[in-house]
Structure formats: structure tokens, C-alpha cells
Design an enzyme around this catalytic site. Sequence first.
Site, PDB file in Angstrom:
ATOM      1  NE  ARG A 238      -4.360  -1.212   0.132  1.00  0.00           N
ATOM      2  CZ  ARG A 238      -4.616  -2.262  -0.626  1.00  0.00           C
ATOM      3  NH1 ARG A 238      -3.674  -2.711  -1.453  1.00  0.00           N
ATOM      4  NH2 ARG A 238      -5.790  -2.858  -0.572  1.00  0.00           N
ATOM      5  CD  GLU A 267      -3.607   3.367  -5.476  1.00  0.00           C
ATOM      6  OE1 GLU A 267      -4.620   2.686  -5.770  1.00  0.00           O
ATOM      7  OE2 GLU A 267      -2.567   2.866  -5.029  1.00  0.00           O
ATOM      8  CG  HIS A 286      -3.594  -0.505  -6.986  1.00  0.00           C
ATOM      9  ND1 HIS A 286      -3.931   0.140  -5.808  1.00  0.00           N
ATOM     10  CD2 HIS A 286      -3.554  -1.827  -6.667  1.00  0.00           C
ATOM     11  CE1 HIS A 286      -4.102  -0.746  -4.851  1.00  0.00           C
ATOM     12  NE2 HIS A 286      -3.884  -1.954  -5.353  1.00  0.00           N
TER      13      HIS A 286
END
Length: 326
Positions: A238, A267, A286
Site C-alpha cells: 500500500r 489513487e 495498481h
Amino acid sequence: MRDFLIYVENALPPESPYHVSEQAIISALGPLAAASHIKSCSATFPDYSALERADYFVGSGFDTGRLKAHGKQLRIVHCTSAGVEKYMPLDWLPNGAVLTNSSGVHARKGGAFGLMTVLMLCEGVPRHIENQRRHRWDNRLATGIETKTIVFVGFGALGSAIAERLRPLGATIVAVTRTGEAGPSADQVFAVSELERALPLADCLVVSCPLTASTRGLIGEAQLALLKPGASLFNIARGPVVDTKALARGLLDGRLSGAALDVFDREPLPADSDLWDVPNLMIFPHISCDDADGYVDRCLSIFADNVSRDLRGEPLRNRVDAVAGY
């Protein structure tokens, strides 16, 4: 077998690979589907009446306050993702309910993606990408992966999946875990309290731990300074686990040879972020662990197994530990 109600909440449209359809639930349940009733709703338009009667909940990115107020009959709240930091603390869980996650479903794709990325970092690919941008010919050679030590901060399903793919290539695997224990894929293991002993060993540091109160900011300026000169870093955990400003400084001054980030503090990564222009940094949006095909089905296989276990009074898989934070 008694009938039961499953409440499915979708924050994304049907065309999304993360959308949970009623048919996907039925397929995952198998024979149990005959006793199920399924209510599927958009997160924008909830059915509070159905939620108040539901035994099981499936969703991701859900409103915990909504479940606390209207999910008092729930027995299992299943999250179709592995990270659960946004749901902590678990004081919103209805009495008797358990939060489960989809940890483990990312290992197959994430393991292969991690292998690719570690090999790219150890081979100096970020430097070659930067040189291509600058029209610069630099044919310095790298040593083989069998000469490298890969240090993993976090050695759960994802970290160990990457390690298992690296091991046949001869890399030395060092694991840093909360307990100081790890599976057979590791050549050496340290507890997180011994992190400072492990970091100087790393040719490549792979950050693959959950985001918890204790791991937030775990890899900062001081930790990056302990890496050997020319080491690289890959964050597949993360964003907030790694201080990206400190990482950028390490890349800019040449102490680090390269880095790859698949996760970020914010994000999507804003278009005006300085990270886009940091040299020798590879940015992935991601996408390292999620599969365009079959991702939801793998998440639901864990959920369906837990429904079966719950009906039989057996312990559940992937039960989130409120103390550990994952």
C-alpha cells in the site's frame, strides 16, 4: 438447511471486472444456492429493508456506518479485496458478525508480476528506460539474479508467491515478518523489530505487507539509507507503507538504482504529481495483482466456502484480526 439472504453491494458498473453479479454468487455457492436468496444493489441506491434482513454481505469499499445501522442480522461481511485498512477499527461490525477478506486471490497474478518486476529492477531496466528517453547509450552490465538478495517486508500469500517464483532462479530470499516466522521459501527470516538488520542485505527490497497502524511509514528516510548503494525497491503493498518523497530523493541522488511503485498515497496518481518525472522510477497504476478474468470468482470462492463453514458451525477462512489489522 435453512434459507439465507445474501446482500451484494456494487460500487462499480456491470462491465467492471470487479462487479459481483448474482450469477457469480450462484455459481460460487454451488449446491448451497438452492437455499439462498440474493439481493444485489448499487452502492448509490441501497435497499435498507433487504440489508436489515440479510445474513451475509458481499462488497468492497462499502460504508461501514451503513452496515452498523442496517446490518444488525449479518453473520459475515465479506470484502472482495485483500486490504482492509479502510475498515479499521472494527467497532462498526454488528454484534456476532465477522469481517472476512479475499487475501490469497492475488497470489497467482501478483506472483508472476512480482517476478517480472524484481527481474527488471535487478537487471537495471529503469536505467535503460531513462536512457532511451534521453537518447543515451549506456551498456553497463548487470550481474545475474543468482547473485542477488531479495528482502521481503511482509511474507504472506503475495510476498511468498513472488519468492517462490524467484527461488528456482537462484536468488537469496530474506523475509521480514511480524512474528519472525516464514515458510520454506525464505532462506533467512527476521522479525519486523529486526528490520534494520535485514535492510543492508537487500539488492532489491520488496514491500508486500498489509497497511496497518504499525506499518504506516515503515519504510522511510532512515530505512532507505540502510539499503546498500545501488539497491532497488518495489512497493506492491500500500502506498503509505513507503515514504515516496524519501524514495524520490534516493533515486534523484543516485543512492538507489531504481524503483517500481504499483500503489500510491493517492489513487489515481494525480497528473501533476512529481513522481511521474522521477528518474529510474517505474509507475504501475495498481494493476499488479488483479486479473481481468476470474478475479471476482476467486474472491467468491472464499465467501462461498465461509457460508458453508458458517452453516456447519466451523471456523471461517480469512477472518480479519482486529488487533493485527489484517
